[in-house]
Design a protein around this motif. Sequence first.
Motif, PDB file in Angstrom:
ATOM      1  N   LEU A 143       0.829  -1.206   0.000  1.00  0.00           N
ATOM      2  CA  LEU A 143       0.000   0.000   0.000  1.00  0.00           C
ATOM      3  C   LEU A 143       0.864   1.256   0.000  1.00  0.00           C
ATOM      4  CD1 LEU A 143      -2.855  -0.961   2.512  1.00  0.00           C
ATOM      5  CD2 LEU A 143      -2.840  -1.163   0.018  1.00  0.00           C
ATOM      6  N   GLN A 144       2.008   1.199   0.692  1.00  0.00           N
ATOM      7  CA  GLN A 144       2.936   2.327   0.660  1.00  0.00           C
ATOM      8  C   GLN A 144       3.357   2.621  -0.777  1.00  0.00           C
ATOM      9  OE1 GLN A 144       5.092   0.452   4.521  1.00  0.00           O
ATOM     10  NE2 GLN A 144       6.273   2.027   3.496  1.00  0.00           N
ATOM     11  N   GLU A 145       3.663   1.566  -1.518  1.00  0.00           N
ATOM     12  CA  GLU A 145       4.099   1.730  -2.907  1.00  0.00           C
ATOM     13  C   GLU A 145       2.956   2.201  -3.794  1.00  0.00           C
ATOM     14  OE1 GLU A 145       7.443  -1.850  -2.808  1.00  0.00           O
ATOM     15  OE2 GLU A 145       5.389  -2.269  -3.436  1.00  0.00           O
ATOM     16  N   TYR A 146       1.745   1.765  -3.494  1.00  0.00           N
ATOM     17  CA  TYR A 146       0.615   2.091  -4.359  1.00  0.00           C
ATOM     18  C   TYR A 146       0.172   3.551  -4.234  1.00  0.00           C
ATOM     19  CZ  TYR A 146       0.179  -3.018  -4.766  1.00  0.00           C
ATOM     20  OH  TYR A 146       0.413  -4.355  -4.976  1.00  0.00           O
ATOM     21  N   VAL A 147       0.424   4.184  -3.089  1.00  0.00           N
ATOM     22  CA  VAL A 147       0.074   5.604  -2.968  1.00  0.00           C
ATOM     23  C   VAL A 147       1.308   6.497  -2.984  1.00  0.00           C
ATOM     24  CG1 VAL A 147      -2.027   5.051  -1.695  1.00  0.00           C
ATOM     25  CG2 VAL A 147       0.038   5.679  -0.428  1.00  0.00           C
ATOM     26  N   GLY A 148       2.503   5.894  -2.993  1.00  0.00           N
ATOM     27  CA  GLY A 148       3.728   6.666  -3.132  1.00  0.00           C
ATOM     28  C   GLY A 148       4.162   7.413  -1.889  1.00  0.00           C
ATOM     29  N   ILE A 149       3.869   6.880  -0.706  1.00  0.00           N
ATOM     30  CA  ILE A 149       4.269   7.551   0.528  1.00  0.00           C
ATOM     31  C   ILE A 149       5.685   7.133   0.907  1.00  0.00           C
ATOM     32  CG2 ILE A 149       3.306   5.770   2.056  1.00  0.00           C
ATOM     33  CD1 ILE A 149       2.483   8.039   3.967  1.00  0.00           C
ATOM     34  N   ASP A 150       6.486   8.103   1.369  1.00  0.00           N
ATOM     35  CA  ASP A 150       7.855   7.761   1.758  1.00  0.00           C
ATOM     36  C   ASP A 150       7.911   7.420   3.245  1.00  0.00           C
ATOM     37  OD1 ASP A 150       8.130  10.155   3.305  1.00  0.00           O
ATOM     38  OD2 ASP A 150       8.798  11.261   1.540  1.00  0.00           O
ATOM     39  N   ALA A 151       9.064   6.921   3.673  1.00  0.00           N
ATOM     40  CA  ALA A 151       9.208   6.411   5.038  1.00  0.00           C
ATOM     41  C   ALA A 151       9.013   7.504   6.082  1.00  0.00           C
ATOM     42  CB  ALA A 151      10.578   5.753   5.205  1.00  0.00           C
ATOM     43  N   ASP A 152       9.515   8.707   5.816  1.00  0.00           N
ATOM     44  CA  ASP A 152       9.395   9.788   6.796  1.00  0.00           C
ATOM     45  C   ASP A 152       7.942  10.208   6.980  1.00  0.00           C
ATOM     46  OD1 ASP A 152      12.111   9.801   7.222  1.00  0.00           O
ATOM     47  OD2 ASP A 152      12.501  11.468   5.846  1.00  0.00           O
ATOM     48  N   ALA A 153       7.213  10.313   5.877  1.00  0.00           N
ATOM     49  CA  ALA A 153       5.805  10.712   5.961  1.00  0.00           C
ATOM     50  C   ALA A 153       4.986   9.657   6.692  1.00  0.00           C
ATOM     51  CB  ALA A 153       5.244  10.946   4.558  1.00  0.00           C
ATOM     52  N   LEU A 154       5.308   8.386   6.463  1.00  0.00           N
ATOM     53  CA  LEU A 154       4.612   7.312   7.167  1.00  0.00           C
ATOM     54  C   LEU A 154       4.950   7.347   8.657  1.00  0.00           C
ATOM     55  CD1 LEU A 154       4.154   3.698   5.893  1.00  0.00           C
ATOM     56  CD2 LEU A 154       4.736   4.123   8.270  1.00  0.00           C
ATOM     57  N   GLN A 155       6.215   7.588   8.975  1.00  0.00           N
ATOM     58  CA  GLN A 155       6.625   7.637  10.379  1.00  0.00           C
ATOM     59  C   GLN A 155       5.901   8.750  11.125  1.00  0.00           C
ATOM     60  OE1 GLN A 155       8.459   5.347  11.824  1.00  0.00           O
ATOM     61  NE2 GLN A 155       8.298   6.339  13.832  1.00  0.00           N
ATOM     62  N   ASP A 156       5.645   9.866  10.452  1.00  0.00           N
ATOM     63  CA  ASP A 156       4.894  10.956  11.078  1.00  0.00           C
ATOM     64  C   ASP A 156       3.507  10.492  11.510  1.00  0.00           C
ATOM     65  OD1 ASP A 156       6.970  12.720  10.716  1.00  0.00           O
ATOM     66  OD2 ASP A 156       6.172  13.568   8.854  1.00  0.00           O
ATOM     67  N   LEU A 157       2.864   9.684  10.676  1.00  0.00           N
ATOM     68  CA  LEU A 157       1.525   9.173  11.008  1.00  0.00           C
ATOM     69  C   LEU A 157       1.579   8.244  12.213  1.00  0.00           C
ATOM     70  CD1 LEU A 157       0.223   8.352   7.399  1.00  0.00           C
ATOM     71  CD2 LEU A 157      -0.289  10.383   8.776  1.00  0.00           C
ATOM     72  N   LEU A 158       2.649   7.461  12.306  1.00  0.00           N
ATOM     73  CA  LEU A 158       2.808   6.552  13.438  1.00  0.00           C
ATOM     74  C   LEU A 158       3.090   7.317  14.727  1.00  0.00           C
ATOM     75  CD1 LEU A 158       4.999   3.822  11.695  1.00  0.00           C
ATOM     76  CD2 LEU A 158       2.634   3.530  12.447  1.00  0.00           C
ATOM     77  N   GLU A 159       3.956   8.303  14.646  1.00  0.00           N
ATOM     78  CA  GLU A 159       4.360   9.037  15.848  1.00  0.00           C
ATOM     79  C   GLU A 159       3.232   9.883  16.418  1.00  0.00           C
ATOM     80  OE1 GLU A 159       7.842  11.211  14.799  1.00  0.00           O
ATOM     81  OE2 GLU A 159       9.149   9.433  14.804  1.00  0.00           O
ATOM     82  N   THR A 160       2.297  10.285  15.577  1.00  0.00           N
ATOM     83  CA  THR A 160       1.169  11.090  16.050  1.00  0.00           C
ATOM     84  C   THR A 160      -0.075  10.243  16.301  1.00  0.00           C
ATOM     85  OG1 THR A 160       0.696  11.609  13.727  1.00  0.00           O
ATOM     86  CG2 THR A 160       1.937  13.241  14.996  1.00  0.00           C
TER      87      THR A 160
END
Length: 354
Positions: A143-160
């Motif tokens: 899913l990360q690849e299918y919407v083109g989200i990078d690791a930092d942007a994903l980590q922001d969602l996890l941290e918040t």
Amino acid sequence: MPSTAIDEDTEERSSEHDGDAGDPVEERSRTRVDSALPHTKRLPPTVEYDGDIHGLRCRRCDNRYDPTIDGLVRTVECCSSLAEVDPDDIPICEVNLKLTPEERVLSEWSDTQLLFLQAVYNAQQLRYDPLEYDLLNDSMIRLQEYVGIDADALQDLLETDLLRHDTDHPHRLYTVTPDGRSAIGESYRQGVDYGHGQGDLEESSQHVMAVEVARRYLEREYVDDPSSRVVEVVPYYDLDENHRLDLAGVDVEGEFVVTVEIERINHDVKRAVPEDFDKMAGCEPEEAIWVVMTQSSGHDVLEALNDPLEGPVRVEKTYASTTPPQQFKINTAGLTAVYPVEWLKDAFLDADGS
């Protein structure tokens, strides 16, 4: 901190409309958030996305097709075949983020982050065709690849805490939290999104996956067996306002034949497991099946029943920690079998999970 990166396709389109460059709503309105196809990093070799028509093209003959999973399959089969395609190269198509451009401008999250939250939410709601994404078998790295989200942007969602990392076993799964649902405008409706026969209010993707594995197992091994009394499998069976079975197999009279509890081990295991045991025992089923996430979790369940925090011992029989839970031979009112979810899937379901 939330990602402030502007999506690549937004940058490209904004440069073509200098007169609107100062209008963030106009810029956001040019970015499609109903589909992953403009954003995906993966497509079959013979398929390309055409943003001008929001459609798919066959690279070999230039035929055009709809931007849906059916259209994608037709595009592949136009001059190739699905058998020649890496399944991971077949992306999700529809995402359907429901926020308006105005709401997306006011959001502290980028379109890519919002799209990823929506894609994960759709996946945990089992909204995708298994060709696109199958919760039972596919890692959410896809899913990360299918919407083109990078690791930092994903980590922001996890941290918040808009997103939670459930597990990497047997594959990576995330869950959208209540705050994450609010960020993408998804509300939960009792009787539709949760409740009897529908789901749990704060259910994780891992729990959904295990329930679905168990549901397919019961359908195949009980409902489809002419010798079985089970005629219907009901997930999330409400016993009363405070108690729910994860699954129940019932006979023509609605009586319980088999009950299933999905157990994710947490800090309250010695209290929660005996309570779930008593809940199933009270239904007086012929079989009471526990589905656990790992082999060690099966032993945690047994230990909690051997030595509960409160009340009498529920199960006296013990096993060495090296014994696979599926080999337990126990016949009590609240436990007749313990199955690790991956073992259950591999042993009883086809390669495609059916």
